[in-house]
Every structure is written in structure tokens, then in C-alpha cells.
Scaffold this motif. Structure first.
Motif, PDB file in Angstrom:
ATOM      1  N   ASP A 509       0.830  -1.209   0.000  1.00  0.00           N
ATOM      2  CA  ASP A 509       0.000   0.000   0.000  1.00  0.00           C
ATOM      3  C   ASP A 509       0.864   1.258   0.000  1.00  0.00           C
ATOM      4  O   ASP A 509       0.552   2.237  -0.678  1.00  0.00           O
ATOM      5  CB  ASP A 509      -0.917  -0.020   1.220  1.00  0.00           C
ATOM      6  CG  ASP A 509      -1.834   1.189   1.278  1.00  0.00           C
ATOM      7  OD1 ASP A 509      -2.641   1.365   0.343  1.00  0.00           O
ATOM      8  OD2 ASP A 509      -1.739   1.972   2.239  1.00  0.00           O
ATOM      9  N   GLN A 512       2.252   1.810  -3.457  1.00  0.00           N
ATOM     10  CA  GLN A 512       1.195   2.287  -4.342  1.00  0.00           C
ATOM     11  C   GLN A 512       0.905   3.771  -4.142  1.00  0.00           C
ATOM     12  O   GLN A 512       0.445   4.448  -5.053  1.00  0.00           O
ATOM     13  CB  GLN A 512      -0.089   1.476  -4.100  1.00  0.00           C
ATOM     14  CG  GLN A 512      -0.003   0.022  -4.513  1.00  0.00           C
ATOM     15  CD  GLN A 512       0.053  -0.140  -6.016  1.00  0.00           C
ATOM     16  OE1 GLN A 512      -0.556   0.613  -6.771  1.00  0.00           O
ATOM     17  NE2 GLN A 512       0.821  -1.126  -6.471  1.00  0.00           N
ATOM     18  N   PRO A 524      -0.456   3.537   7.447  1.00  0.00           N
ATOM     19  CA  PRO A 524      -1.620   3.532   6.556  1.00  0.00           C
ATOM     20  C   PRO A 524      -2.419   4.817   6.674  1.00  0.00           C
ATOM     21  O   PRO A 524      -2.425   5.481   7.719  1.00  0.00           O
ATOM     22  CB  PRO A 524      -2.439   2.314   7.029  1.00  0.00           C
ATOM     23  CG  PRO A 524      -1.967   2.064   8.413  1.00  0.00           C
ATOM     24  CD  PRO A 524      -0.532   2.483   8.466  1.00  0.00           C
TER      25      PRO A 524
END
Length: 840
Positions: A509, A512, A524
Motif C-alpha cells: 500500500d 502504491q 496507513p
């Protein structure tokens, strides 16, 4: 001009009058001014000037009020087909804002369909804003973001005609796109490559993200190597920017090297620290240097790190030495070189340098336990230079672990007992463990030291963790030398490489989202940015309102869970205090709570003739006999004639006992004799002797370690919830409103390492504490309020839970209401259960 004359010219005109009326204290004047303002903006939306038209649309879209947003629909519908691209790009963003305010209205009026059609707009700036608007809507309506297959080629053609921020939007769309063949991916790489030389770092990082995401489409190692070289150049160039740009680049580079270790393997010199670099940049450079170190450049890197140890900044010096130790763990061929440098640091008089070298050598010995035996004795003689508790604990661990290779291990260990009471808990625990190891290795020569340290840890300390550890080793030593050596001196697993690698899903993640805040923080997005939550539609609100009794509707704002709490101060419940600790455990067992008395600070004497009872399995030292008493849970209680009460701790769990009840106690028997009620054993005369001054004093709680732990765990598990505790929103609101504010209980729980909201929800739902709603906390960005429900498995007791989680804070605020009303101890038990679930 005089001041009074200067201020005498009042402003004239419609705008000034509207401003005065909007600021008026008269409600009627405000309403009238608001209507005139909306009418003026509606007229401006049809102005001949495209700038005025776009400004009117933007202003109306920014007023997030349901009654006003309806006036936006007609001007917005006309502006979708406006001939000026500046107006159309403003329309795209306005549609996203409209969906954020009222999703149902945006869908009913067909604006989402209009936005999808605008993807074919020929103007690059409009295309970029349409894509960004669709991304924003997709966060609230997953699956909406759908781009045509031919869109990458159109984006590549539009890149050169956009400003830098529109380029970022378009590159982000390319990074999210899927490619079927290597030829398509290669076309994207060639079209994006010119952006790698852009002056704006955001554009460069966006281009890097696109190329990184298409790398899996290439199977040729040579082609991948060529792309690596193409990506290395812009990253190196960004390192010549200002410190802030360098920091962002270093954080992103660190992520990339986790996935692609050979990305910039030839560029380690670029990341060497400069004398004028800020500390935060230097520390990040050390991380990248560690990842770029290979056997080929190890000597160069170690020489550079050695120079860093002469710097003034203590934190930088510590991290440099730590990096040396990490390189030794990473490259076995360079371990000897690293150890040689670390030993040189031990000869200096710089405390922080010696301490960090000790910590680094500890890990090296754990990784290569058989390679550096000769170094241990030299290391242990530096104890007088070490003050950092973690470094002292490491030295003591090495002393106990390798005592067979140290001639005067007893003398060195004895020096640590001089100031035993002033040491930190971690150091005391390590001294105890090391002395036990030395006594098993040296035999009778170490018995006096063993007796002394066990006395210090069991009778001369008020730290429960130390007492528990001391009694644990006493029981182990009773098993005999052979069995004790198997337990204490057993073979330890080698330390694996410690590269601080992120979890694969989180790492994927982060890559990305390269260049975003989450990739810089290595966290996150949900940890610091609340997920977007669309407002309830009017139909849904009406349905919820109709399900609540009319007399309660005035108490709640049913359009949002933020207002579930009344705002009144909640009655606080404190966990783990002397006043509540015993009650909590008794309540978990379904027993009446004992009378609360102040905790005792001195040992509690229990003559051998006096009986006592235990909440859980306990060891009572009376006379020369140790009795382990077990009483069934339903027989444990309190007596009005109880003469003493106290607290013991096992792994921070409060346990209570009371004297006065009648336990089932067996007379002393042979060591290890057992039956269904109790276990008895003789005291450790070999260690304490029969004339120990505390012979008639309660020494503490240890119990049989296995049964005690199982008893504690079964106690926690008894508070179980039913799988039928899930509620819908209307039911939750109605139940919450039916409970008086006075019956609401407030407390706090520790989330531990799980500040990540999805993980918190997952772990609680695994224990049948179900999520009803997740709402962003409006006054604190990134904060969230979880509304949850749970139902006891053995009754119809329903818990309504409000859990407030703040960004970066492991302590969450908890508010609970129950139906029917229960005692405070039940709420405490709920808190304990939730914390237990979060640690499973």
C-alpha cells in the motif's frame, strides 16, 4: 487627513449591505440576506465572464448546507455544457463536493453520469480534474472509478499540456490503471519518462510511482535493470534539493529498497551525510545506507560510519553505531570487521558510544553465538562505563549466557548486587536471571550469591514482577540441577536479520501511494485521515426518526452518531486501582465483591494456626511449610470477621485474598504430593534456611505456575459474548436513547499496538463485539468514533459502546450503557475483555 474624517466615509454598495445584514443579530435580516446572496450567486453563474461563472459555482459548492446546495443543481447542470474549459473543470470538482454533501441528490440529478461523460472532454485540464473528482467519489462509493481502456494513451497525450498539479492527477491515474501486455506498459514508461526530469518533486515521485507499478509486466532482467538505472537518476537528483525534499525522497527510497533492493545499489555515496544536514535527514540517510550496503562496498560504508562516531550530536552517534551492528547482522562476511570497530569504541571514555556498542555487540552475539567467545570477557569489564539501563541489562545477559567462558564471572556478577535496589526493574530481572545461570554453571561456589539475590528479589522488594520471577526460579531450582539446566540454560534460537521490514500488505500500500503523506509516515492512511463518510439521505433520516419514541427524539441528532453522547461529564471508572482491582476479579467470577480496604505496605503475618482463603490458587508460607490452597470458585467469599486483606499481582493482573473464610487445606506432605484440593511442599531450606526471619510471614503469590495461568485465563474467558449481539443503526439509537445519561459509564482502554482502526474493529468483532457505525470525529482530524454493541452469552444483558479513537494515541476513550442496568464492575469487566481481545 484627521482620523475621524478618514473613517467617516462609510462603504456603499450591495456587497457591503449584504455583509452588514449577514452579521446582524436579527434572525429575519440574516434570512433575508442569505436569500439575496444565493440569488446573487445564481445570477453570477450565468455571467458573461467565465471567471465569474466558475467562481459562483465554486462558492456555492463550498457551502456545505443541505438547504443551500439544492440551489446549486440548476446552475451546475447548465455549467456542465459550458463552452469555457475553466468552467467545466470547476464543474468536475463541484460535482465531487456535491456528492460529499448529498450523495442521493447528486445521483438523482444525474451528475455522476455527467461526470463520467466528461472523461471524453478534449481539454487536458478538464480531463485531469474529472479524474480527480472520480477518485474522490470512489472513496465514498467504491467501484465508481472506472476509466476506459483507451484512457492511458489519452492521458499520455495530455501530460505535456497540463500544469504540474494536473500532471500529478494524470500520473496517479496511470499508476492505478491496469495493462494487459508488456507493449502497453512499455508505451506508458516511454511516455512518462520525460516527467522524471521535472522541476517539481511531486511530479517526479508520481512518475516514479507509475514506472514502479508497471515493472511486474516485464520479464526481462536486462529491461528491469535498464528501468532501475532510469529511476535512480531522478532520485539522486532530488537529494540535491532542500532538506524537506531530501527527507521525503529518503523515506520513499527506503520503501522502494524494501521491494527492489537493487534499485540504486551503485549510488551509496550520494547518501553519505554532510556536516550541515539536519539531524532528521542524517538519520534517514543512515537507514538508506544500511539497505544499500553490500559486501562490495562494506569497507567504504564502515569507514564512513566510523567517521560519524566523532560527531558532536549524541543521537546521530548512537544511530551510526547501531547501523554498524545491523550491517554485521545483515552481512555475515563483514561481522568480524564490525566487531573489531565496536571493540575499539569500548576503549573510549564516551559513555554513549560505549553503551551503543554494547547493545550492538549483544545482537551480534545472539546472531553468531559461537564466533566471538573471546570478546565477552572484555565486554563485561566495561560495566563501570555503562549507565543506560538497556545497555546494563545487555551486559548482564551476556555475563550469564557466557559465564563458562569468563573466569571471574562471580566477581563481575557480584559487583552488580552492590546497588541492586537502585537499579531499574529490567536490570534487576536480568541480574536475577544471570545469577541463576551462573549458579547452575559454577555449582556450590555460587550458592551464597544465589541465596542473596533470591532474598533481594522475594523479601526485600515491593515490585510484584520481581517477586514473581524470584519465586518462579525458586520452584525451578527445586526440580534439581539437571531439569533446571534444561529449562534455564536451554539452547536459544539465533537472532534473525532485523531489517525493520514493514508487513507485506502495508508495504504494498505504501509503494502504491509513493509520494503521499502515508508513504512518508510509513503508516496507513486510516491512521491519520478519517475515511470519508457520506451524510445520511433525508429518507434514511426519516426512517430512523420514526423508529425512536417521540419523547426521546429531542435528545438526539439522528442525522449523525456524533451527537449520541449527551455531552455531560461521564462517571469515570478507573481500571487497576486498589479500590477496583479486587472487585473486578470477583465480578469476573460472578461472586460478591469484598469490602474495600486500603492496601497494605508491609508483609501480612499469618500465624500457622490462622486459616485463610484464596481467590485463585495461592501459596501461603506458614511456619516451615508452604501450602498451595485451591478453593472452587463458587466457594470463595468474604467474611464479616475478616481481619486482613491485600493485593498480589501476576503479570499485572490484580488478585485478591481475604482471611476469615474456610479453605480446604491439607497438612504438609512430601514434596510434590497432590490431590484434587491442594498441593503441599516443604520450604526451600537449602536456600533460605529454617530460621529465616520471614518464616511466619506471607511471602507472596506464585501458585503452581501452569494451573495459576490456566485459572487466570479461564477467569477472563468466562466473560463471553453472544454472536447475536449485532444491532442495526436505528435499533442502536433507540436503545441508546432509552438509557439515562446518569447511567452512562466512562473509562479508557489501551489499544496496544493496534491503533489501526480496521485491525481494532476486526479483533473486537472476533470476540463478538460488533461494529454498528464508524464516524469521523469532526473536531479532531483523523479521529474516529466507533459505535459497537455486544450481548452477554449467558443473559440478555446488552452493552452499547462508544469508543473514541484519536490519531496516534493508543489510549481510547470508552463510554458504555447497558440494558438492563448493571454494576460498575460489569463495565470494568467489559473494559478488561476488550483490552484482552486487542492483545490476542
Amino acid at each position: 487627513m484627521a482620523p475621524d474624517a478618514f473613517g467617516s466615509n462609510a462603504r456603499r454598495g450591495e456587497n457591503a449591505e449584504l455583509r452588514e445584514e449577514l452579521l446582524s443579530t436579527s434572525v429575519s435580516r440574516k434570512k433575508d440576506a442569505l436569500k439575496r446572496t444565493i440569488a446573487a450567486m445564481t445570477v453570477d453563474a450565468a455571467d458573461y465572464s467565465p471567471m465569474v461563472r466558475a467562481l459562483a459555482i465554486r462558492t456555492m459548492a463550498c457551502i456545505q448546507v443541505d438547504r443551500i446546495i439544492t440551489y446549486l443543481c440548476d446552475p451546475l447542470r447548465k455549467a456542465v455544457r459550458d463552452e469555457d474549459p475553466y468552467v467545466r473543470k470547476t464543474v468536475a470538482i463541484a460535482i465531487a463536493k456535491l456528492y460529499e454533501i448529498s450523495p442521493s441528490l447528486a445521483e438523482e440529478e444525474g451528475f455522476l453520469d455527467h461526470l463520467e461523460k466528461m472523461i471524453d472532454d478534449p481539454h487536458p485540464m478538464v480531463l485531469a480534474n474529472v479524474i480527480k473528482a472520480m477518485e474522490s467519489i470512489d472513496e465514498r462509493k467504491p467501484g465508481y472509478y472506472r476509466l476506459p481502456r483507451e484512457i492511458p494513451r489519452k492521458i499520455l497525450g495530455a501530460l505535456s499540456e497540463c500544469n504540474e498539479w494536473c500532471q500529478v492527477y494524470l500520473l496517479e491515474a496511470l499508476a492505478r490503471s491496469k495493462y494487459d501486455t508488456p507493449s502497453e506498459a512499455d508505451e506508458v514508461v516511454e511516455g512518462v519518462s520525460p516527467r522524471l526530469q521535472h522541476a517539481n518533486p511531486a511530479v517526479v515521485l508520481a512518475a516514479v510511482r507509475v514506472i514502479i507499478n508497471v515493472l511486474p509486466h516485464f520479464n526481462s532482467d536486462q529491461l528491469v535493470e535498464r528501468l532501475y538505472r532510469k529511476l535512480a537518476a531522478p532520485l539522486v537528483t532530488l537529494m540535491n534539493g532542500d532538506p524537506e525534499t531530501q527527507y521525503v525522497t529518503l523515506r520513499c527510497t527506503n520503501l522502494l529498497l524494501n521491494v527492489h533492493p537493487n534499485l540504486i545499489s551503485q549510488e551509496v555515496r550520494v547518501f553519505f551525510c554532510k556536516y550541515n544536514d539536519p539531524l532528521y535527514v542524517k538519520l534517514e540517510k543512515l537507514q538508506v545506507i544500511y539497505r544499500l550496503t553490500t559486501p562490495r562496498n562494506a569497507n567504504l560504508v564502515l569507514g564512513e560510519l566510523k567517521e560519524y562516531t566523532a560527531e558532536i550530536d549524541e543521537e546521530f552517534v548512537r544511530r551510526s553505531v547501531h547501523t554498524m551492528g545491523q550491517i554485521a547482522l545483515k552481512l555475515e562476511s563483514e561481522a568480524e570487521s564490525c566487531v573489531s570497530l565496536l571493540l575499539d569504541f569500548l576503549k573510549t571514555d564516551l559513555g554513549h558510544l560505549v553503551e551503543e556498542a554494547v547493545l550492538a555487540l549483544r545482537d551480534v552475539f545472539r546472531k553468531y553465538p559461537e564466533r566471538f567467545y573471546g570478546v565477552v570477557e572484555v565486554l563485561c569489564r566495561t560495566a563501570n562505563k555503562v549507565e543506560l539501563p538497556s545497555a546494563r541489562a545487555s551486559l548482564i545477559w551476556l555475563l550469564g549466557e557466557h559465564s563458562s567462558q569468563i573466569k571471574d564471572a562471580l566477581d563481575i556478577a557480584g559487583s552488580f548486587l552492590t546497588d541492586f535496589q537502585e537499579e531499574t526493574l529490567n536490570v534487576q530481572l536480568q541480574i536475577l536471571t544471570s545469577v541463576v545461570k551462573i549458579s547452575l554453571d559454577k555449582g556450590p561456589a555460587a550458592q551464597d550469591m544465589l541465596r542473596k539475590v533470591l532474598s533481594l528479589c522475594t523479601t526485600e522488594t515491593d515490585r510484584p514482577e520481581l517477586r514473581v520471577r524470584g519465586f518462579l526460579y525458586m520452584r525451578i531450582l527445586k526440580l534439581g540441577d539437571t531439569r533446571a539446566k534444561e529449562i534455564v540454560l536451554g539452547k536459544k534460537p539465533r537472532l534473525s536479520k532485523n531489517e525493520h521490514v514493514l508487513e507485506p500488505p502495508l508495504l504494498h500500500d505504501m509503494v502504491q501511494r509513493l509520494g503521499f503523506v502515508s508513504s512518508v509516515l510509513h503508516r496507513p492512511k486510516s491512521d491519520f485521515a478519517a475515511p470519508p463518510i457520506p451524510r445520511e439521505s433525508k429518507d434514511t433520516i426519516s426512517e430512523v426518526e420514526s423508529s425512536v419514541p417521540p419523547k426521546e427524539q429531542g435528545l438526539l441528532d439522528l442525522t449523525d452518531f456524533h451527537s449520541v453522547s449527551s455531552g455531560k461529564p461521564r462517571e469515570a471508572i478507573t481500571l487497576g486501582t486498589a479500590e477496583t482491582g479486587n472487585s473486578l476479579v470477583f465480578d469476573l467470577l460472578g461472586l460478591p465483591a469484598p469490602t474495600v480496604v486500603p492496601p497494605r505496605t508491609e508483609p501480612l503475618a499469618l500465624p500457622s494456626s490462622q486459616t485463610g482463603s484464596s481467590l485463585l490458587e495461592m501459596e501461603l508460607y506458614t511456619g516451615n511449610t508452604k501450602t498451595v490452597s485451591k478453593a472452587p470458585f463458587n466457594q470463595v467469599g468474604t467474611s464479616s470477621t475478616a481481619t486482613a486483606q491485600g493485593d498480589f499481582f501476576f503479570d499485572n493482573l490484580a488478585l485478591g485474598f481475604s482471611s476469615g473464610a474456610q479453605p480446604n487445606v491439607i497438612e504438609p506432605g512430601p514434596l510434590g504430593s497432590k490431590n484434587n484440593d491442594s498441593v503441599t511442599a516443604n520450604t526451600l531450606d537449602a536456600i533460605f534456611g529454617p530460621s529465616h526471619p520471614e518464616a511466619n510471614t506471607l511471602q507472596g503469590f506464585t501458585g503452581s505456575l501452569g494451573p495459576a495461568v490456566s485459572s487466570i485465563m479461564s477467569t477472563r474467558a468466562e466473560l463471553a459474548f453472544s454472536t447475536e449481539g449485532r444491532m442495526d443503526k436505528p435499533g442502536f439509537l433507540q436503545s441508546w436513547a432509552s438509557v439515562s445519561d446518569r447511567d452512562e459509564k466512562g473509562s479508557s482502554i489501551n489499544l496496544g499496538p493496534y491503533i489501526h482502526l480496521p485491525t481494532v474493529i476486526q479483533k473486537l468483532e472476533a470476540g463478538s463485539i460488533f461494529l454498528v457505525a464508524n464516524r469521523a470525529k469532526k473536531d479532531i482530524p483523523g479521529g474516529a468514533i466507533l459505535y459497537m454493541s455486544a450481548k452477554l452469552a449467558d443473559s440478555n444483558t446488552l452493552f452499547l459502546i462508544e469508543l473514541t479513537v484519536l490519531p496516534g494515541n493508543a489510549n481510547a476513550q470508552l463510554a458504555t450503557r447497558s440494558i438492563p442496568k448493571v454494576a460498575d464492575t460489569i463495565h470494568l469487566a467489559l473494559c478488561a475483555k476488550m483490552e484482552m481481545l486487542l492483545r490476542m
